[in-house]
Design an enzyme around this catalytic site. Structure first.
Site, PDB file in Angstrom:
ATOM      1  N   GLY A   7      14.624  16.781  -1.024  1.00  0.00           N
ATOM      2  CA  GLY A   7      15.362  15.896  -0.077  1.00  0.00           C
ATOM      3  C   GLY A   7      16.627  14.736  -0.431  1.00  0.00           C
ATOM      4  O   GLY A   7      17.386  14.442   0.536  1.00  0.00           O
ATOM      5  N   ALA A   8      15.818  14.354  -1.545  1.00  0.00           N
ATOM      6  CA  ALA A   8      16.202  12.675  -1.869  1.00  0.00           C
ATOM      7  C   ALA A   8      18.021  12.512  -1.638  1.00  0.00           C
ATOM      8  O   ALA A   8      18.184  11.145  -1.556  1.00  0.00           O
ATOM      9  CB  ALA A   8      15.536  12.930  -3.264  1.00  0.00           C
ATOM     10  N   PHE A  11      21.273  12.349   3.261  1.00  0.00           N
ATOM     11  CA  PHE A  11      21.767  10.675   4.317  1.00  0.00           C
ATOM     12  C   PHE A  11      20.255  10.369   4.972  1.00  0.00           C
ATOM     13  O   PHE A  11      20.462   8.638   4.034  1.00  0.00           O
ATOM     14  CB  PHE A  11      22.617  11.416   5.119  1.00  0.00           C
ATOM     15  CG  PHE A  11      23.118   9.538   6.131  1.00  0.00           C
ATOM     16  CD1 PHE A  11      23.456   9.014   5.906  1.00  0.00           C
ATOM     17  CD2 PHE A  11      22.217  10.338   7.997  1.00  0.00           C
ATOM     18  CE1 PHE A  11      23.383   7.802   6.969  1.00  0.00           C
ATOM     19  CE2 PHE A  11      22.776   8.884   8.877  1.00  0.00           C
ATOM     20  CZ  PHE A  11      23.687   8.274   8.479  1.00  0.00           C
ATOM     21  N   ILE A  12      19.402  10.524   5.009  1.00  0.00           N
ATOM     22  CA  ILE A  12      18.620   9.598   5.793  1.00  0.00           C
ATOM     23  C   ILE A  12      18.210   9.566   4.708  1.00  0.00           C
ATOM     24  O   ILE A  12      16.968   8.154   3.867  1.00  0.00           O
ATOM     25  CB  ILE A  12      17.239  10.072   6.428  1.00  0.00           C
ATOM     26  CG1 ILE A  12      18.677  10.423   8.093  1.00  0.00           C
ATOM     27  CG2 ILE A  12      16.365   9.299   6.664  1.00  0.00           C
ATOM     28  CD1 ILE A  12      17.671  10.877   9.288  1.00  0.00           C
ATOM     29  N   ARG A  32      18.684  20.360  -4.666  1.00  0.00           N
ATOM     30  CA  ARG A  32      18.827  21.796  -4.411  1.00  0.00           C
ATOM     31  C   ARG A  32      19.124  21.998  -5.494  1.00  0.00           C
ATOM     32  O   ARG A  32      19.504  23.587  -5.885  1.00  0.00           O
ATOM     33  CB  ARG A  32      19.998  22.154  -3.507  1.00  0.00           C
ATOM     34  CG  ARG A  32      19.390  22.244  -2.436  1.00  0.00           C
ATOM     35  CD  ARG A  32      19.698  23.597  -1.386  1.00  0.00           C
ATOM     36  NE  ARG A  32      20.496  23.072  -0.378  1.00  0.00           N
ATOM     37  CZ  ARG A  32      21.138  23.419   0.759  1.00  0.00           C
ATOM     38  NH1 ARG A  32      20.859  24.306   1.565  1.00  0.00           N
ATOM     39  NH2 ARG A  32      21.198  22.630   1.394  1.00  0.00           N
ATOM     40  N   LYS A  36      22.740  17.387  -8.348  1.00  0.00           N
ATOM     41  CA  LYS A  36      22.767  16.709  -7.266  1.00  0.00           C
ATOM     42  C   LYS A  36      21.696  15.778  -7.507  1.00  0.00           C
ATOM     43  O   LYS A  36      21.677  14.859  -7.163  1.00  0.00           O
ATOM     44  CB  LYS A  36      22.488  17.636  -5.935  1.00  0.00           C
ATOM     45  CG  LYS A  36      23.314  17.584  -5.603  1.00  0.00           C
ATOM     46  CD  LYS A  36      22.794  18.785  -4.104  1.00  0.00           C
ATOM     47  CE  LYS A  36      24.252  19.809  -2.986  1.00  0.00           C
ATOM     48  NZ  LYS A  36      23.905  20.222  -2.456  1.00  0.00           N
ATOM     49  N   LYS A 169      13.066  22.407  14.069  1.00  0.00           N
ATOM     50  CA  LYS A 169      12.387  20.893  14.378  1.00  0.00           C
ATOM     51  C   LYS A 169      11.292  21.267  15.075  1.00  0.00           C
ATOM     52  O   LYS A 169      10.157  21.271  14.726  1.00  0.00           O
ATOM     53  CB  LYS A 169      12.699  20.214  14.523  1.00  0.00           C
ATOM     54  CG  LYS A 169      14.778  19.810  13.331  1.00  0.00           C
ATOM     55  CD  LYS A 169      14.124  19.370  12.046  1.00  0.00           C
ATOM     56  CE  LYS A 169      13.780  17.694  11.636  1.00  0.00           C
ATOM     57  NZ  LYS A 169      13.795  18.358   9.959  1.00  0.00           N
ATOM     58  N   VAL A 199      21.367  10.075  14.080  1.00  0.00           N
ATOM     59  CA  VAL A 199      20.895   8.804  13.407  1.00  0.00           C
ATOM     60  C   VAL A 199      22.399   8.028  13.301  1.00  0.00           C
ATOM     61  O   VAL A 199      23.391   9.068  12.753  1.00  0.00           O
ATOM     62  CB  VAL A 199      20.490   9.418  12.769  1.00  0.00           C
ATOM     63  CG1 VAL A 199      20.183   8.219  11.111  1.00  0.00           C
ATOM     64  CG2 VAL A 199      18.633  10.036  12.798  1.00  0.00           C
TER      65      VAL A 199
HETATM   66  P1  NDP Z   1      21.025  16.059   5.057  1.00  0.00           P
HETATM   67  O1  NDP Z   1      21.981  17.262   5.186  1.00  0.00           O
HETATM   68  O2  NDP Z   1      22.250  14.692   5.067  1.00  0.00           O
HETATM   69  O3  NDP Z   1      20.031  15.837   4.450  1.00  0.00           O
HETATM   70  C1  NDP Z   1      19.094  17.153   4.332  1.00  0.00           C
HETATM   71  C2  NDP Z   1      18.434  16.998   3.071  1.00  0.00           C
HETATM   72  O4  NDP Z   1      17.849  18.772   2.849  1.00  0.00           O
HETATM   73  C3  NDP Z   1      19.435  17.371   2.145  1.00  0.00           C
HETATM   74  O5  NDP Z   1      19.002  16.974   0.382  1.00  0.00           O
HETATM   75  C4  NDP Z   1      19.430  19.112   1.793  1.00  0.00           C
HETATM   76  O6  NDP Z   1      20.035  19.645   0.511  1.00  0.00           O
HETATM   77  C5  NDP Z   1      18.349  19.173   2.116  1.00  0.00           C
HETATM   78  N1  NDP Z   1      18.422  20.804   2.653  1.00  0.00           N
HETATM   79  C6  NDP Z   1      18.589  21.438   3.662  1.00  0.00           C
HETATM   80  N2  NDP Z   1      19.132  22.708   3.801  1.00  0.00           N
HETATM   81  C7  NDP Z   1      18.094  22.902   2.913  1.00  0.00           C
HETATM   82  C8  NDP Z   1      17.563  24.169   1.563  1.00  0.00           C
HETATM   83  N3  NDP Z   1      17.459  25.074   2.257  1.00  0.00           N
HETATM   84  N4  NDP Z   1      17.135  24.586   1.150  1.00  0.00           N
HETATM   85  C9  NDP Z   1      16.554  23.407   0.485  1.00  0.00           C
HETATM   86  N5  NDP Z   1      16.706  21.360   1.216  1.00  0.00           N
HETATM   87  C10 NDP Z   1      17.748  22.219   2.229  1.00  0.00           C
HETATM   88  O7  NDP Z   1      20.450  15.573   6.322  1.00  0.00           O
HETATM   89  P2  NDP Z   1      19.930  14.037   7.199  1.00  0.00           P
HETATM   90  O8  NDP Z   1      19.432  13.219   6.834  1.00  0.00           O
HETATM   91  O9  NDP Z   1      20.921  13.338   8.277  1.00  0.00           O
HETATM   92  O10 NDP Z   1      17.793  14.791   7.716  1.00  0.00           O
HETATM   93  C11 NDP Z   1      17.225  14.017   7.127  1.00  0.00           C
HETATM   94  C12 NDP Z   1      16.476  15.143   8.244  1.00  0.00           C
HETATM   95  O11 NDP Z   1      16.325  14.238   9.390  1.00  0.00           O
HETATM   96  C13 NDP Z   1      16.524  16.528   8.244  1.00  0.00           C
HETATM   97  O12 NDP Z   1      15.318  16.968   8.431  1.00  0.00           O
HETATM   98  C14 NDP Z   1      16.132  16.392   9.570  1.00  0.00           C
HETATM   99  O13 NDP Z   1      15.990  17.501  10.753  1.00  0.00           O
HETATM  100  C15 NDP Z   1      16.081  15.207  10.177  1.00  0.00           C
HETATM  101  N6  NDP Z   1      16.818  14.585  11.310  1.00  0.00           N
HETATM  102  C16 NDP Z   1      18.177  14.081  11.625  1.00  0.00           C
HETATM  103  C17 NDP Z   1      18.862  13.142  12.475  1.00  0.00           C
HETATM  104  C18 NDP Z   1      20.498  13.001  12.036  1.00  0.00           C
HETATM  105  O14 NDP Z   1      21.043  12.595  12.950  1.00  0.00           O
HETATM  106  N7  NDP Z   1      20.845  12.778  10.826  1.00  0.00           N
HETATM  107  C19 NDP Z   1      18.554  12.920  13.371  1.00  0.00           C
HETATM  108  C20 NDP Z   1      16.482  13.520  13.304  1.00  0.00           C
HETATM  109  C21 NDP Z   1      16.158  14.400  13.375  1.00  0.00           C
HETATM  110  P3  NDP Z   1      21.646  19.502   0.387  1.00  0.00           P
HETATM  111  O15 NDP Z   1      22.296  18.126   0.630  1.00  0.00           O
HETATM  112  O16 NDP Z   1      22.149  20.304  -1.142  1.00  0.00           O
HETATM  113  O17 NDP Z   1      22.520  20.121   1.739  1.00  0.00           O
END
Ligand code: NDP
Length: 343
Positions: A7-8, A11-12, A32, A36, A169, A199
């Site tokens: 998931g590079a 956001f994080i 995905r 992207k 989670k 975050v």
């Molecule tokens: P983002 O939505 O920006 O990033 C999530 C990543 O996971 C993206 O690359 C997304 O792909 C990918 N993804 C989601 N669903 C799927 C799927 N079904 N198959 C393949 N890829 C998938 O979120 P964040 O950066 O905010 O979150 C990153 C991690 O941090 C997550 O695990 C989240 O649960 C955790 N987290 C986030 C918090 C926050 O406040 N932001 C707080 C606590 C934990 P695509 O971009 O294509 O959707």
């Protein structure tokens, strides 16, 4: 050293990739779609240490097999950040629970199959949601810490996307710890989880700023775009941490020995919607009259208004100061306004 980041493009994860490249790691990221992948490579100026692979769907248990089959011999560290983080879902099981759980279990199975003797550290981006028990939040005497789990079951979380997300989670993280326990003789990696609260913070790239932002940023963004009469609800107590601190914690999680086997709970204090608008009104004169004022006295930052999130153990392990609320909101909002020409 090569680090795989699932998931590079998230956001994080973008902040993590930025730090990895700055510190000269070779990075293989997944996203995905091909589009992207190419966008991220372009955003990082075609850095030759960054390559990307397409992993279309975490729900497939063998989603990461091809990655580790091809690159497993080179990958020493795995940072698994990919997981669904959204609340606009109609089917909690299909859209949240299964991708979160299968994604986590799948990546660990792929490591076991193709890189058991190579991967030394796995860091999973879990969440404070895996710990949170909402029924305790108003109790000022209650203290959450890294030993706890939320009370949700697979059945009880099906009708509420927020609870469904927290449950996703927990189940995913528990699967990781169980996997390690069951496979400790057949894999060599040590496991760390990073468990952030909500975050905030700027995105790595201005080019990712849209009218409607990701779940994280939208919490502040909603006050910039909905006019002065938009309601400020003080009953929105939550906790925050800056995205740059979350990214740094992922680095420490694989670079430092003392993080091994730990759940790193990241929290820098409480806020509610009033805290957000107070900071914006104080620090962005260009938004005066364009955003709500609410009731400034309803802010809660720095006050003890409910259960405490105790991350003292994590702070001791990491040893760096977290970015404070004012800076994290200032930097988040400044980027949004700058890109829209509203500063
Ligand atoms: P983002 O939505 O920006 O990033 C999530 C990543 O996971 C993206 O690359 C997304 O792909 C990918 N993804 C989601 N669903 C799927 C799927 N079904 N198959 C393949 N890829 C998938 O979120 P964040 O950066 O905010 O979150 C990153 C991690 O941090 C997550 O695990 C989240 O649960 C955790 N987290 C986030 C918090 C926050 O406040 N932001 C707080 C606590 C934990 P695509 O971009 O294509 O959707």
């Amino acid at each position: 050293m090569t680090v795989f980041v699932s998931g590079a493009n998230g956001f994080i994860a973008q902040h993590i990739v930025k730090l990895l490249l700055e510190q000269n790691y070779k990075v293989i990221g997944s996203a995905r779609t091909q589009d992207k992948c190419e966008t991220l490579i372009r955003q990082f100026d075609n850095n030759r240490n960054l390559s990307m692979v397409v992993v279309p769907d975490l729900s497939k248990v063998d989603a990461f097999d091809s990655v580790f089959k091809q690159y497993g011999k080179n990958i020493t560290v795995v940072l698994h950040t990919a997981s669904p983080f959204r609340f606009n879902v109609t089917d909690v099981e299909k859209e949240l629970l299964i991708p979160a759980c299968n994604g986590t279990l799948g990546i660990l199975e792929s490591i076991k199959k193709y890189a058991a003797d190579k991967v030394e550290r796995v860091v999973i981006t879990s969440s404070f949601g895996s710990i949170l028990d909402p029924s305790k939040m108003a109790d000022k005497s209650f203290v959450f810490d890294e030993t706890m789990w939320n009370p949700f079951t697979w059945e009880s979380c099906q009708n509420d996307p927020v609870i469904g997300y927290c449950a996703s989670k927990k189940f995913a993280e528990q699967k990781a710890w169980e996997f390690l326990e069951e496979n400790k003789d057949s894999v060599k990696f040590k496991l760390v989880t990073v468990n952030p609260v909500h975050v905030f913070g700027p995105h790595v790239f201005d080019s990712d700023i849209r009218d409607t932002m990701n779940c994280s940023t939208e919490v502040a963004n909603q006050f910039l775009k909905n006019g002065p009469n938009f309601e400020v609800n003080p009953n929105t107590r939550n906790q925050f941490i800056d995205v740059r601190d979350v990214a740094e914690a992922h680095m420490y999680a694989f670079q430092k020995e003392n993080t091994s086997g730990k759940r790193l709970v990241l929290c820098c204090g409480d806020f509610n919607q009033q805290d957000i608008v107070n900071v914006i009104n104080a620090d962005f004169p260009s938004m005066k009259g364009k955003i709500p004022v609410g009731k400034p006295e309803n802010a809660i930052f720095g006050k003890h208004t409910g259960a405490i999130v105790d991350c003292s153990k994590t702070k001791e392990i990491l040893g760096y100061e977290f970015i404070d609320f004012k800076k994290t909101i200032d930097d988040t909002v400044e980027q949004l306004l700058k890109v829209r020409g509203q500063l």
